[in-house]
Design a protein around this motif. Structure first.
Motif, PDB file in Angstrom:
ATOM      1  N   TYR A  59      -5.218  -8.240  -4.962  1.00  0.00           N
ATOM      2  CA  TYR A  59      -5.791  -7.120  -4.203  1.00  0.00           C
ATOM      3  C   TYR A  59      -6.413  -6.095  -5.143  1.00  0.00           C
ATOM      4  O   TYR A  59      -6.090  -6.018  -6.330  1.00  0.00           O
ATOM      5  N   TRP A  60      -7.346  -5.326  -4.582  1.00  0.00           N
ATOM      6  CA  TRP A  60      -7.849  -4.133  -5.270  1.00  0.00           C
ATOM      7  C   TRP A  60      -8.280  -3.113  -4.223  1.00  0.00           C
ATOM      8  O   TRP A  60      -8.657  -3.476  -3.113  1.00  0.00           O
ATOM      9  N   VAL A  61      -8.186  -1.838  -4.633  1.00  0.00           N
ATOM     10  CA  VAL A  61      -8.614  -0.726  -3.774  1.00  0.00           C
ATOM     11  C   VAL A  61      -9.520   0.166  -4.623  1.00  0.00           C
ATOM     12  O   VAL A  61      -9.179   0.472  -5.778  1.00  0.00           O
ATOM     13  N   ASN A 110      -7.475   5.462  -4.117  1.00  0.00           N
ATOM     14  CA  ASN A 110      -6.141   5.127  -4.659  1.00  0.00           C
ATOM     15  C   ASN A 110      -5.135   6.231  -4.343  1.00  0.00           C
ATOM     16  O   ASN A 110      -5.496   7.383  -4.073  1.00  0.00           O
ATOM     17  N   GLY A 111      -3.848   5.843  -4.393  1.00  0.00           N
ATOM     18  CA  GLY A 111      -2.766   6.820  -4.284  1.00  0.00           C
ATOM     19  C   GLY A 111      -2.476   7.287  -2.876  1.00  0.00           C
ATOM     20  O   GLY A 111      -1.780   8.271  -2.666  1.00  0.00           O
ATOM     21  N   GLY A 136      -1.391   4.945  -0.523  1.00  0.00           N
ATOM     22  CA  GLY A 136      -0.542   3.934   0.098  1.00  0.00           C
ATOM     23  C   GLY A 136      -1.293   2.773   0.719  1.00  0.00           C
ATOM     24  O   GLY A 136      -0.688   1.930   1.403  1.00  0.00           O
ATOM     25  N   ALA A 180      -2.864   0.090  -0.685  1.00  0.00           N
ATOM     26  CA  ALA A 180      -2.494  -1.234  -1.205  1.00  0.00           C
ATOM     27  C   ALA A 180      -1.099  -1.623  -0.723  1.00  0.00           C
ATOM     28  O   ALA A 180      -0.864  -2.779  -0.349  1.00  0.00           O
ATOM     29  N   THR A 181      -0.193  -0.653  -0.714  1.00  0.00           N
ATOM     30  CA  THR A 181       1.172  -0.945  -0.244  1.00  0.00           C
ATOM     31  C   THR A 181       1.144  -1.441   1.204  1.00  0.00           C
ATOM     32  O   THR A 181       1.762  -2.466   1.537  1.00  0.00           O
ATOM     33  N   ASN A 186       0.514  -2.797 -15.689  1.00  0.00           N
ATOM     34  CA  ASN A 186      -0.074  -2.387 -14.403  1.00  0.00           C
ATOM     35  C   ASN A 186       1.006  -1.793 -13.495  1.00  0.00           C
ATOM     36  O   ASN A 186       1.436  -2.376 -12.497  1.00  0.00           O
ATOM     37  N   SER A 187       1.417  -0.572 -13.855  1.00  0.00           N
ATOM     38  CA  SER A 187       2.529   0.079 -13.137  1.00  0.00           C
ATOM     39  C   SER A 187       2.205   0.342 -11.680  1.00  0.00           C
ATOM     40  O   SER A 187       3.084   0.242 -10.820  1.00  0.00           O
ATOM     41  N   SER A 215       0.310  -1.400  -9.626  1.00  0.00           N
ATOM     42  CA  SER A 215       0.436  -2.640  -8.861  1.00  0.00           C
ATOM     43  C   SER A 215       1.904  -3.062  -8.751  1.00  0.00           C
ATOM     44  O   SER A 215       2.343  -3.557  -7.702  1.00  0.00           O
ATOM     45  N   ARG A 270       7.618  -1.985  -3.580  1.00  0.00           N
ATOM     46  CA  ARG A 270       7.788  -1.360  -2.255  1.00  0.00           C
ATOM     47  C   ARG A 270       7.722  -2.389  -1.134  1.00  0.00           C
ATOM     48  O   ARG A 270       8.126  -2.121  -0.013  1.00  0.00           O
TER      49      ARG A 270
END
Ligand SMILES: CC(C)(COP(=O)(O)OP(=O)(O)OC[C@H]1O[C@@H](n2cnc3c(N)ncnc32)[C@H](O)[C@@H]1OP(=O)(O)O)[C@@H](O)C(=O)NCCC(=O)NCCS
Length: 175
Positions: free
Chosen positions: A92-94, A99-100, A102, A104-105, A132-133, A135, A141
């Motif tokens: 995945y990518w956003v 970003n930030g 939620g 991707a989660t 890659n913290s 990801s 999560r």
């Protein structure tokens, strides 16, 4: 409100524009892409490939949407293997501007539903670069656990790089 929907050939223009904005942002985390990949025709080709993969039963791709329904990323289940494994990988990518929040989660959560409920798979795998913290936080999560480190696993940004290996199992016990 879902944050993903199945990808369609009509998403090529939006994805081309998004990739133009995010080419430098994504470069450290992906394979080296040629200029053609970033063109409208290149994205149409990518999307046609994803549709073929879905028809072959070996993958599913969704776009990730912001709260206004605009395309802000992509998430893919790939390498579906049946038989005794019943597994696939998620990637995945956003776009950086989104970003930030939620996204991707939430998108990973929705694709786990597709993998476990729609496709009836037993396991989903993911791989992240060691640093890659963001990801890794997304995966944790969503219940992924780290099961190892694969040296030189994927060629990312032009170098065969070590990856942390992650997996989550279908909570339905007999699947
Ligand atoms: C990784 C990526 C998908 C995250 O997308 P996102 O929509 O911002 O993710 P979310 O908002 O759901 O969650 C990101 C989490 O990581 C955290 N995070 C972000 N940068 C971080 C960092 N450097 N160190 C630790 N945590 C970080 C955020 O704080 C957030 O956690 P929080 O909600 O607890 O605050 C996005 O940055 C991206 O597309 N990166 C480039 C491509 C990529 O790495 N893809 C995954 C390959 S495995």
């Amino acid at each position: 409100m879902p944050v993903t929907r199945p990808i369609s050939l009509d998403d090529a223009e939006a994805l081309t524009a998004l990739l133009a904005e995010n080419r430098e942002f994504l470069a450290p985390w992906e394979s080296v892409r040629d200029d053609g990949y970033f063109s409208l025709e290149g994205q149409r080709e990518v999307l046609r490939g994803l549709v073929e993969v879905e028809h072959a039963g070996s993958g599913r791709a969704h776009v990730i949407l912001d709260d206004e329904g605009s395309v802000v990323g992509r998430i893919t289940l790939s390498g579906i293997v049946r038989g005794a494994l019943q597994s696939c990988a998620v990637g995945y990518w956003v776009g950086s501007a989104h970003n930030g929040r939620g996204l991707a989660t939430a998108a990973v959560g929705e694709m786990l539903q597709v993998a476990f409920t729609t496709l009836g798979l037993h396991r989903v795998q993911a791989e992240t670069l060691l640093h890659n913290s963001a990801s890794q936080a997304v995966l944790q999560r969503n219940g992924f656990t780290r099961f190892g480190m694969a040296p030189g696993y994927l060629k990312i940004a032009g170098r065969w790089q070590d990856h942390v290996m992650w997996q989550v199992l279908n909570p339905a016990a007999d699947v």
